[in-house]
Enzyme design. Structure first.
Site, PDB file in Angstrom:
ATOM      1  N   ARG A 162       0.840  -1.215   0.000  1.00 39.05           N
ATOM      2  CA  ARG A 162       0.000   0.000   0.000  1.00 39.05           C
ATOM      3  C   ARG A 162       0.869   1.257   0.000  1.00 39.05           C
ATOM      4  O   ARG A 162       0.555   2.248   0.646  1.00 39.05           O
ATOM      5  CB  ARG A 162      -0.913   0.040   1.230  1.00 39.05           C
ATOM      6  CG  ARG A 162      -1.882  -1.094   1.328  1.00 39.05           C
ATOM      7  CD  ARG A 162      -2.902  -1.075   0.197  1.00 39.05           C
ATOM      8  NE  ARG A 162      -4.000  -1.967   0.490  1.00 39.05           N
ATOM      9  CZ  ARG A 162      -3.999  -3.259   0.220  1.00 39.05           C
ATOM     10  NH1 ARG A 162      -2.959  -3.814  -0.359  1.00 39.05           N
ATOM     11  NH2 ARG A 162      -5.055  -4.009   0.514  1.00 39.05           N
ATOM     12  N   SER A 235     -10.632  -1.305   3.868  1.00 39.22           N
ATOM     13  CA  SER A 235      -9.808  -1.592   5.047  1.00 39.22           C
ATOM     14  C   SER A 235      -9.377  -0.274   5.686  1.00 39.22           C
ATOM     15  O   SER A 235      -8.797   0.572   5.016  1.00 39.22           O
ATOM     16  CB  SER A 235      -8.529  -2.327   4.649  1.00 39.22           C
ATOM     17  OG  SER A 235      -8.822  -3.581   4.122  1.00 39.22           O
ATOM     18  N   GLU A 331      -4.714   2.655   7.154  1.00 43.48           N
ATOM     19  CA  GLU A 331      -4.391   2.597   5.737  1.00 43.48           C
ATOM     20  C   GLU A 331      -5.046   3.802   5.046  1.00 43.48           C
ATOM     21  O   GLU A 331      -4.568   4.294   4.033  1.00 43.48           O
ATOM     22  CB  GLU A 331      -4.960   1.292   5.160  1.00 43.48           C
ATOM     23  CG  GLU A 331      -4.556   1.065   3.732  1.00 43.48           C
ATOM     24  CD  GLU A 331      -5.480   0.140   2.967  1.00 43.48           C
ATOM     25  OE1 GLU A 331      -5.673  -0.994   3.395  1.00 43.48           O
ATOM     26  OE2 GLU A 331      -5.995   0.587   1.938  1.00 43.48           O
TER      27      GLU A 331
HETATM   28  N1  EPU Z   1     -10.487 -12.349  10.505  1.00 37.83           N
HETATM   29  C1  EPU Z   1     -10.962 -12.482  11.792  1.00 37.83           C
HETATM   30  N2  EPU Z   1     -12.234 -12.067  12.056  1.00 37.83           N
HETATM   31  C2  EPU Z   1     -13.038 -11.574  11.076  1.00 37.83           C
HETATM   32  C3  EPU Z   1     -12.558 -11.436   9.768  1.00 37.83           C
HETATM   33  C4  EPU Z   1     -11.273 -11.848   9.499  1.00 37.83           C
HETATM   34  O1  EPU Z   1     -10.269 -12.941  12.693  1.00 37.83           O
HETATM   35  O2  EPU Z   1     -14.178 -11.228  11.394  1.00 37.83           O
HETATM   36  C5  EPU Z   1      -9.127 -12.816  10.208  1.00 37.83           C
HETATM   37  C6  EPU Z   1      -9.170 -14.162   9.554  1.00 37.83           C
HETATM   38  O3  EPU Z   1      -8.157 -14.954  10.098  1.00 37.83           O
HETATM   39  C7  EPU Z   1      -8.859 -13.865   8.119  1.00 37.83           C
HETATM   40  C8  EPU Z   1      -7.909 -12.709   8.264  1.00 37.83           C
HETATM   41  O4  EPU Z   1      -8.486 -11.931   9.318  1.00 37.83           O
HETATM   42  O5  EPU Z   1      -8.245 -14.949   7.512  1.00 37.83           O
HETATM   43  C9  EPU Z   1      -7.665 -11.878   7.049  1.00 37.83           C
HETATM   44  O6  EPU Z   1      -8.835 -11.470   6.437  1.00 37.83           O
HETATM   45  P1  EPU Z   1      -8.868 -11.281   4.853  1.00 37.83           P
HETATM   46  O7  EPU Z   1      -7.990 -12.223   4.169  1.00 37.83           O
HETATM   47  O8  EPU Z   1     -10.288 -11.199   4.473  1.00 37.83           O
HETATM   48  O9  EPU Z   1      -8.358  -9.851   4.554  1.00 37.83           O
HETATM   49  P2  EPU Z   1      -7.269  -8.906   5.184  1.00 37.83           P
HETATM   50  O10 EPU Z   1      -5.907  -9.420   5.190  1.00 37.83           O
HETATM   51  O11 EPU Z   1      -7.791  -8.461   6.470  1.00 37.83           O
HETATM   52  C10 EPU Z   1      -6.513  -7.646   3.007  1.00 37.83           C
HETATM   53  C11 EPU Z   1      -6.656  -6.261   2.411  1.00 37.83           C
HETATM   54  C12 EPU Z   1      -8.009  -6.092   1.738  1.00 37.83           C
HETATM   55  C13 EPU Z   1      -8.158  -7.164   0.681  1.00 37.83           C
HETATM   56  C14 EPU Z   1      -8.048  -8.538   1.376  1.00 37.83           C
HETATM   57  C15 EPU Z   1      -8.123  -9.675   0.399  1.00 37.83           C
HETATM   58  C16 EPU Z   1      -5.271  -4.886   3.841  1.00 37.83           C
HETATM   59  C17 EPU Z   1      -5.237  -3.808   4.869  1.00 37.83           C
HETATM   60  N3  EPU Z   1      -6.477  -5.275   3.456  1.00 37.83           N
HETATM   61  O12 EPU Z   1      -7.410  -7.710   4.101  1.00 37.83           O
HETATM   62  O13 EPU Z   1      -7.991  -4.832   1.090  1.00 37.83           O
HETATM   63  O14 EPU Z   1      -9.387  -7.053   0.012  1.00 37.83           O
HETATM   64  O15 EPU Z   1      -6.770  -8.632   2.042  1.00 37.83           O
HETATM   65  O16 EPU Z   1      -6.931  -9.771  -0.286  1.00 37.83           O
HETATM   66  O17 EPU Z   1      -4.225  -5.332   3.403  1.00 37.83           O
HETATM   67  C18 EPU Z   1      -8.582  -2.531   1.213  1.00 37.83           C
HETATM   68  O18 EPU Z   1      -7.390  -2.286   1.126  1.00 37.83           O
HETATM   69  O19 EPU Z   1      -9.471  -1.626   1.323  1.00 37.83           O
HETATM   70  C19 EPU Z   1      -9.022  -3.914   1.252  1.00 37.83           C
HETATM   71  C20 EPU Z   1     -10.277  -4.275   1.434  1.00 37.83           C
END
Ligand code: EPU
Length: 335
Positions: A162, A235, A331
């Site tokens: 990012r 996010s 972010e």
């Molecule tokens: N999780 C929980 N509780 C919840 C939801 C998730 O514990 O209620 C944990 C789970 O273990 C899950 C993990 O969080 O596996 C990660 O969640 P996820 O893979 O959905 O996404 P993320 O890593 O939190 C990132 C990006 C998103 C992008 C997703 C998918 C960032 C800050 N965010 O989120 O980007 O869509 O991966 O690749 O890196 C954005 O930047 O606006 C955005 C939505």
């Protein structure tokens, strides 16, 4: 070209904060941008895309610029690699949809990300194992200091998580992205390793980038708020990177979700930290932590104020820091 004084920005930020700016300039061509009398416009300057990654913390006294440069041009040289030049004002998802319709690969995992093409290069947006920087070959900008157009190669863009050259403090506000050169592939190059993606397309024969796009749209819709229904900026926090020792303190048995990075440090999902602190659904005024993905702060009431969001942000950061000793960083850009 549109130039408006004291302009309401409610429809230019996906959080739907009711704020205004001193002056709003929307241009359709690079020529129009070059011809502006910048010295006469109220300062400071801020360039926005769809406003999908911004939190206005109050009215903005200066000039807000917005690109309406709307073009998608394929440079078909009959090779596997297909360069595509896209105007900064094109909605990023329109570009993805367009490239999938043409059977091209590379952008499909970035389906449905809000925002415009110019901002995608600045923010190096990413999802499901792909970042915009992976498919960007070059970026054309207007340099506000030198008042001329400049080209950047992929390497000069210094893409990180990012992050990019254009986000460095010394470059902020200096460069206006006018177009981005993407490098797509005619040959299938599916990226299915992010959890949930491979399962979502299993059983599909002759997989196309359009199939992957449809699967990604389904996954996203199941956990991210529909921007037409609920205001948010996606996010809100970055996923923190911590040391292996720190991770052991958070999760002695190693069962908390985490990704090991090549240098041995550990990326922990901020969503997990926020969720396990019991903050899902937490509210401050009209702002709330989204139930299905706690990494997202939403404008639940539709009339949340910037202060509501800032208060909720402070509560999340403090609660996670007190419990885990990890500091979450937003972010979303605070303006
Ligand atoms: N999780 C929980 N509780 C919840 C939801 C998730 O514990 O209620 C944990 C789970 O273990 C899950 C993990 O969080 O596996 C990660 O969640 P996820 O893979 O959905 O996404 P993320 O890593 O939190 C990132 C990006 C998103 C992008 C997703 C998918 C960032 C800050 N965010 O989120 O980007 O869509 O991966 O690749 O890196 C954005 O930047 O606006 C955005 C939505």
């Amino acid at each position: 070209m549109k130039i408006k004084l004291r302009y309401d920005l409610s429809t230019h930020n996906t959080f739907r904060m009711k704020v205004s700016c001193g002056c709003f300039v929307e241009y359709e061509t690079v020529k129009e941008l070059e011809g502006l009398n910048f010295d006469k416009l109220p300062k400071p300057f801020l360039h926005i895309g769809e406003g999908s990654n911004l939190l206005f913390t109050g009215d903005f006294p200066g000039t807000v610029f917005h690109s309406a440069i709307d073009m998608i041009k394929y440079v078909d040289m009959g090779l596997d690699e297909v360069p595509v030049i896209v105007g900064a004002g094109v909605r990023f998802d329109d570009f993805v949809a367009h490239s999938c319709r043409h059977g091209l690969w590379g952008a499909e995992n970035l389906s449905l990300i809000p925002g415009e093409v110019g901002a995608s290069a600045v923010q190096n947006i990413g999802a499901y194992g792909v970042e915009a920087g992976d498919i960007i070959k070059g970026v054309v900008c207007f340099d506000l200091r030198e008042r001329k157009s400049v080209k950047f190669t992929h390497d000069e863009c210094l893409f990180g998580y990012r992050d990019s050259f254009f986000k460095k403090p010394e470059n902020r506000g200096r460069y206006i992205v006018t177009s981005v050169l993407f490098r797509l592939s005619r040959k299938p190059v599916p990226k299915l390793d992010y959890k949930g993606v491979r399962e979502a397309v299993s059983g599909i024969e002759d997989l196309s980038s359009q199939d992957v796009r449809e699967a990604i749209i389904k996954i996203r819709n199941a956990k991210l708020p529909d921007p037409d229904q609920i205001g948010s900026a996606g996010s809100f926090f970055k996923n923190p990177v911590i040391s292996a020792n720190q991770f052991r303190l958070i999760s002695p048995d190693g069962s908390a979700p985490h990704y090991e990075l090549p240098d041995g440090s550990i990326k922990v999902p901020a969503a997990y930290l926020i969720d396990s602190c019991g903050l899902k659904g937490a509210e401050c005024g009209g702002a709330a932590v989204y139930e299905k993905q706690p990494l997202v702060i939403i404008n639940k009431s539709g009339c949340a104020t910037p202060q509501d969001v800032l208060e909720l942000e402070r509560r999340i950061v403090e609660t996670v820091r007190d419990r885990y000793g990890v500091t979450l960083h937003p972010e979303v850009d605070h303006i």
